[in-house]
Write a protein that holds these residues in place. Structure first.
Motif, short mmCIF file in Angstrom:
data_model
loop_
_atom_site.label_atom_id
_atom_site.label_comp_id
_atom_site.label_asym_id
_atom_site.label_seq_id
_atom_site.Cartn_x
_atom_site.Cartn_y
_atom_site.Cartn_z
N HIS A 66 0.85 -1.20 0.00
CA HIS A 66 0.00 0.00 0.00
C HIS A 66 0.88 1.24 0.00
CE1 HIS A 66 -3.04 -2.85 1.58
NE2 HIS A 66 -3.93 -2.00 1.11
N THR B 206 -3.69 3.26 -2.14
CA THR B 206 -3.49 2.45 -3.34
C THR B 206 -2.92 1.09 -2.95
OG1 THR B 206 -3.09 4.40 -4.72
CG2 THR B 206 -2.30 2.28 -5.56
N ASP C 219 -1.51 -5.27 -10.98
CA ASP C 219 -1.72 -4.19 -10.01
C ASP C 219 -0.64 -3.12 -10.09
OD1 ASP C 219 -3.90 -5.57 -9.11
OD2 ASP C 219 -3.08 -6.05 -7.14
N GLN D 3 2.11 1.92 -11.82
CA GLN D 3 2.87 2.38 -10.66
C GLN D 3 4.36 2.49 -10.98
OE1 GLN D 3 1.15 3.37 -8.09
NE2 GLN D 3 -0.76 2.61 -8.99
#
Length: 239
Positions: free
Chosen positions: A163, A167, A214, A218
């Motif tokens: 996290h 997010t 995921d 990022q």
């Protein structure tokens, strides 16, 4: 034999005790102010048995991380599927201290239910990290834990959950009962399963995680860190 399916690691996010470390060996990361052990403030609830409570500071101010577990306990009569069914639940919460209260930044809940055999649900030793990989002043909190129910030699599930603020990113898959060799493809979504038998497809998941989706949007250092933790802890024979 009883094999755990890859889909089983897609349960809601949820042990042995664990510690927070700021920069473990062989894991990419930027060390931050060392988190300290604390007593849980009276205003915050601990569900079940406390496994870990830490405090540190970043741009959000004072952060508090609480990890706790319920069980293993016998299933309630109305929930029993097989004789001897047990369950366990894992809870994780990160709070930001405000002037008069604590604001929940994120929380997770995971579980293993209806287990009549050997139940596992726990953080892996010294695997929880607090980092600032992208140097933006906001820390990333990463948990690594195993889960499963088995009566044979099939591997346990494993999750690496990260996290940054609210997010959440994760790698979810299976540990390996034997040491993973060089050239192993950890991302199962990239494995060519053409022509594999059903049993060979099951074995191909051992030591692999489902995908890296995921982390797609990022910073690359987030995935590198999660991959480093996966590779460090994937060999179940060490734990």
């Amino acid at each position: 034999m009883i094999f755990t399916s890859l889909a089983a690691c897609n349960q809601p996010e949820v042990q042995s005790d664990g510690e927070v470390v700021s920069n473990p060996d062989e894991v990419v990361g930027t060390e931050v102010t060392d988190p300290i052990d604390i007593e849980v403030p009276n205003d915050l609830e601990v569900k079940g048995s406390l496994l870990l409570a830490k405090q540190w500071n970043d741009q959000n101010g004072e952060n508090i991380l609480i990890i706790s577990r319920v069980g293993p306990l016998d299933e309630a009569e109305e929930n029993i599927v097989d004789y001897g069914d047990q369950y366990a639940e894992l809870y994780g919460e990160q709070y930001i201290k405000t002037e008069n209260d604590y604001e929940l930044l994120w929380d997770i809940y995971d579980f293993q239910r209806n287990c009549p055999f050997d139940l596992s649900l726990g953080l892996l030793p010294n695997s929880t990290t607090i980092t600032d990989l992208d140097d933006d002043g906001f820390t990333e909190t990463t948990l690594v834990y195993k889960l499963g129910c088995r009566s044979d030699v099939s591997p346990l599930g494993m999750k690496v959950l990260m996290h940054e603020n609210d997010t959440k990113m994760g790698l979810r898959g299976f540990m390996s009962l034997k040491e993973v060799g060089s050239g192993f493809e950890y991302d199962y979504s990239k494995v060519d399963t053409t022509g594999l038998s059903e049993i060979d497809m099951i074995y191909a998941t051992h030591g692999a995680y489902e995908n890296e989706i995921d982390f797609k949007e990022q910073p690359s250092v987030f995935l590198e860190h999660a991959q480093g933790l996966w590779k460090k802890y994937v060999n179940e024979g060490l734990y």
